[in-house]
Design a protein around this motif. Structure first.
Motif, PDB file in Angstrom:
ATOM      1  N   UNK A  43      52.670 -12.761 -10.836  1.00  0.00           N
ATOM      2  CA  UNK A  43      54.062 -12.359 -10.759  1.00  0.00           C
ATOM      3  C   UNK A  43      54.560 -12.489  -9.321  1.00  0.00           C
ATOM      4  N   UNK A  44      55.637 -13.226  -9.168  1.00  0.00           N
ATOM      5  CA  UNK A  44      56.171 -13.450  -7.829  1.00  0.00           C
ATOM      6  C   UNK A  44      55.293 -14.321  -6.958  1.00  0.00           C
ATOM      7  N   UNK A  45      54.251 -14.877  -7.546  1.00  0.00           N
ATOM      8  CA  UNK A  45      53.329 -15.725  -6.780  1.00  0.00           C
ATOM      9  C   UNK A  45      52.416 -14.948  -5.859  1.00  0.00           C
ATOM     10  N   UNK A  46      52.329 -13.612  -6.045  1.00  0.00           N
ATOM     11  CA  UNK A  46      51.528 -12.767  -5.160  1.00  0.00           C
ATOM     12  C   UNK A  46      50.065 -12.755  -5.620  1.00  0.00           C
ATOM     13  N   UNK A  47      49.171 -13.185  -4.763  1.00  0.00           N
ATOM     14  CA  UNK A  47      47.735 -13.158  -5.037  1.00  0.00           C
ATOM     15  C   UNK A  47      47.004 -12.582  -3.827  1.00  0.00           C
ATOM     16  N   UNK A  48      45.729 -12.292  -4.029  1.00  0.00           N
ATOM     17  CA  UNK A  48      44.895 -11.832  -2.922  1.00  0.00           C
ATOM     18  C   UNK A  48      43.578 -12.593  -2.931  1.00  0.00           C
ATOM     19  N   UNK A  49      42.913 -12.555  -1.783  1.00  0.00           N
ATOM     20  CA  UNK A  49      41.656 -13.282  -1.653  1.00  0.00           C
ATOM     21  C   UNK A  49      40.597 -12.685  -2.568  1.00  0.00           C
ATOM     22  N   UNK A  50      39.889 -13.575  -3.276  1.00  0.00           N
ATOM     23  CA  UNK A  50      38.805 -13.126  -4.161  1.00  0.00           C
ATOM     24  C   UNK A  50      37.660 -12.587  -3.315  1.00  0.00           C
ATOM     25  N   UNK A  51      37.237 -11.338  -3.605  1.00  0.00           N
ATOM     26  CA  UNK A  51      36.163 -10.717  -2.815  1.00  0.00           C
ATOM     27  C   UNK A  51      34.790 -11.224  -3.219  1.00  0.00           C
ATOM     28  N   UNK A  52      34.668 -11.761  -4.428  1.00  0.00           N
ATOM     29  CA  UNK A  52      33.358 -12.219  -4.883  1.00  0.00           C
ATOM     30  C   UNK A  52      32.919 -13.487  -4.160  1.00  0.00           C
ATOM     31  N   UNK A  53      33.880 -14.400  -3.916  1.00  0.00           N
ATOM     32  CA  UNK A  53      33.549 -15.672  -3.259  1.00  0.00           C
ATOM     33  C   UNK A  53      34.160 -15.794  -1.874  1.00  0.00           C
ATOM     34  N   UNK A  54      34.860 -14.709  -1.450  1.00  0.00           N
ATOM     35  CA  UNK A  54      35.517 -14.701  -0.144  1.00  0.00           C
ATOM     36  C   UNK A  54      36.523 -15.852   0.010  1.00  0.00           C
ATOM     37  N   UNK A  55      37.164 -16.206  -1.081  1.00  0.00           N
ATOM     38  CA  UNK A  55      38.209 -17.221  -1.040  1.00  0.00           C
ATOM     39  C   UNK A  55      37.723 -18.652  -1.087  1.00  0.00           C
ATOM     40  N   UNK A  56      36.417 -18.849  -1.253  1.00  0.00           N
ATOM     41  CA  UNK A  56      35.890 -20.223  -1.277  1.00  0.00           C
ATOM     42  C   UNK A  56      35.985 -20.857  -2.670  1.00  0.00           C
ATOM     43  N   UNK A  57      36.028 -20.047  -3.702  1.00  0.00           N
ATOM     44  CA  UNK A  57      36.093 -20.558  -5.063  1.00  0.00           C
ATOM     45  C   UNK A  57      34.738 -20.857  -5.674  1.00  0.00           C
ATOM     46  N   UNK A  58      33.688 -20.715  -4.891  1.00  0.00           N
ATOM     47  CA  UNK A  58      32.335 -20.971  -5.403  1.00  0.00           C
ATOM     48  C   UNK A  58      31.422 -19.834  -4.970  1.00  0.00           C
ATOM     49  N   UNK A  59      30.354 -19.627  -5.735  1.00  0.00           N
ATOM     50  CA  UNK A  59      29.346 -18.631  -5.384  1.00  0.00           C
ATOM     51  C   UNK A  59      27.991 -19.310  -5.328  1.00  0.00           C
ATOM     52  N   UNK A  60      27.163 -18.869  -4.422  1.00  0.00           N
ATOM     53  CA  UNK A  60      25.823 -19.416  -4.262  1.00  0.00           C
ATOM     54  C   UNK A  60      24.797 -18.447  -4.825  1.00  0.00           C
ATOM     55  N   UNK A  61      23.768 -18.978  -5.425  1.00  0.00           N
ATOM     56  CA  UNK A  61      22.689 -18.147  -5.944  1.00  0.00           C
ATOM     57  C   UNK A  61      21.352 -18.821  -5.617  1.00  0.00           C
TER      58      UNK A  61
END
Length: 264
Positions: A43-61
Motif C-alpha cells: 500500500x502506497x509502495x511502502x516496504x521495509x528491508x527483509x530481516x531474514x536476508x538483509x535485503x539481498x533476496x537470497x539466504x545461505x545455508x
C-alpha cells in the motif's frame, strides 16, 4: 527480476487482407503492474528491508556431509527474492503487485503474410516481476479460403471454364486477379487443363517489392442439353474432321495398335 510470460493469440484474416496487408485492432487480457502500488504489492509502495536476508533476496545455508561442508544459496522464503517486506498489502491488487486488464492494440499486418505465420510484438505480453521486462505477444495468422483463388506460397492458382467453341477457334477471355482483371489470349486448339502463366500477378513477397505469379488452368466445358438442330450441326461438323484434327487420339490408338499388333 523475472521477465513476464509471452501471450499467444490467433488472428483470422480474409484472403485479401493477407495478400495486401492491413491494420487490425485486437483485444486480449494481460497482467500488468498494479498502478496503485507500482508493482510492489505494498500500500502506497511502502516496504521495509527483509530481516531474514538483509535485503539481498537470497539466504545461505551450510550442510555438513561426510565429504565436508557444502554451502547453498536459495531465494529468500520471506520476501520471495525481492529483499523487501510489505508493510501493508495494496488493497487494489491484494498484495500481488499485478492486476489483470483488457488490452486493446492495433497491429500492422504486412502484405504477403500466409496462413500459419506468426507476428511478434515485443513487450506486449504479461508484465514482468520485480522490475523484469514484459513478455512478447505472438499473433498467429489464420487465412480464410477464397472461392476463386488458391494460394501456394506467393503464387496463385485459378481455374476458369471456357466454351468448346472458344477452345477450338481461340478467343480472348477475362481472368480475375487479386487486384483486378486481365485479358488472356486462348490460342486456337487449346486443350482442357492447359495452364497459362501470368507473371507478377501473384501475392507480394513478404517484406519485398516483387510478387509471385498467377497460374490459370482452363477447363473446356462440354455443352449439354443440345436441341436437334444443334446436334445435327455438330454431327456434320464431327463428320468433316479427320485423324489429323485429333493428335492425342491418333497417338493413343497408334500405340494400342503397336501393342496389340492389330487394328483396334
Amino acid at each position: 527480476a523475472v521477465q513476464g510470460e509471452d501471450i499467444r493469440l490467433n488472428l483470422t484474416l480474409t484472403f485479401e487482407e493477407a495478400a495486401f496487408g492491413c491494420e487490425k485492432e485486437i483485444k486480449y487480457k494481460r497482467t500488468e503492474n498494479c498502478p496503485d502500488c507500482k508493482g510492489t504489492g505494498a500500500k502506497g509502495g511502502v516496504t521495509k528491508t527483509c530481516t531474514k536476508c538483509n535485503g539481498t533476496g537470497v539466504v545461505n545455508s551450510v550442510k555438513r556431509t561426510p565429504l565436508g561442508q557444502f554451502s547453498t544459496q536459495t531465494v529468500c522464503p520471506d520476501c520471495g527474492g525481492t529483499g523487501r517486506i510489505i508493510v501493508e498489502k495494496c488493497p487494489k491488487c491484494n498484495g500481488k503487485g499485478r492486476i489483470s486488464s483488457e488490452k486493446t492494440l492495433k497491429i500492422v499486418v504486412p502484405a504477403g503474410i500466409d496462413d500459419g505465420q506468426t507476428l511478434q510484438v515485443r513487450g506486449q505480453g504479461h508484465s514482468g516481476l520485480n522490475g523484469g521486462p514484459a513478455g512478447d505477444l505472438h499473433v498467429t495468422v489464420q487465412v480464410r479460403p477464397d472461392p476463386i483463388f488458391v494460394r501456394d506460397e506467393y503464387d496463385i492458382h485459378t481455374e476458369i471454364p471456357i466454351t468448346y467453341g472458344q477452345a477450338v477457334l481461340g478467343s480472348e477471355v477475362t481472368v480475375p486477379c487479386i487486384d483486378g482483371k486481365v485479358k488472356l489470349t486462348i490460342p486456337e486448339g487449346t486443350q482442357s487443363g492447359t495452364v497459362f502463366r501470368l507473371r507478377n500477378k501473384g501475392v507480394k513477397r513478404l517484406n519485398r517489392t516483387d510478387r509471385g505469379d498467377q497460374f490459370v488452368t482452363v477447363n473446356v466445358e462440354v455443352p449439354k442439353n443440345l436441341n436437334k438442330t444443334q446436334k445435327d450441326l455438330l454431327s456434320k461438323f464431327e463428320a468433316s474432321l479427320g485423324e489429323n484434327n485429333y493428335n492425342k487420339r491418333k497417338s493413343f490408338f497408334d500405340k494400342v495398335k503397336k501393342i496389340l499388333n492389330s487394328d483396334f
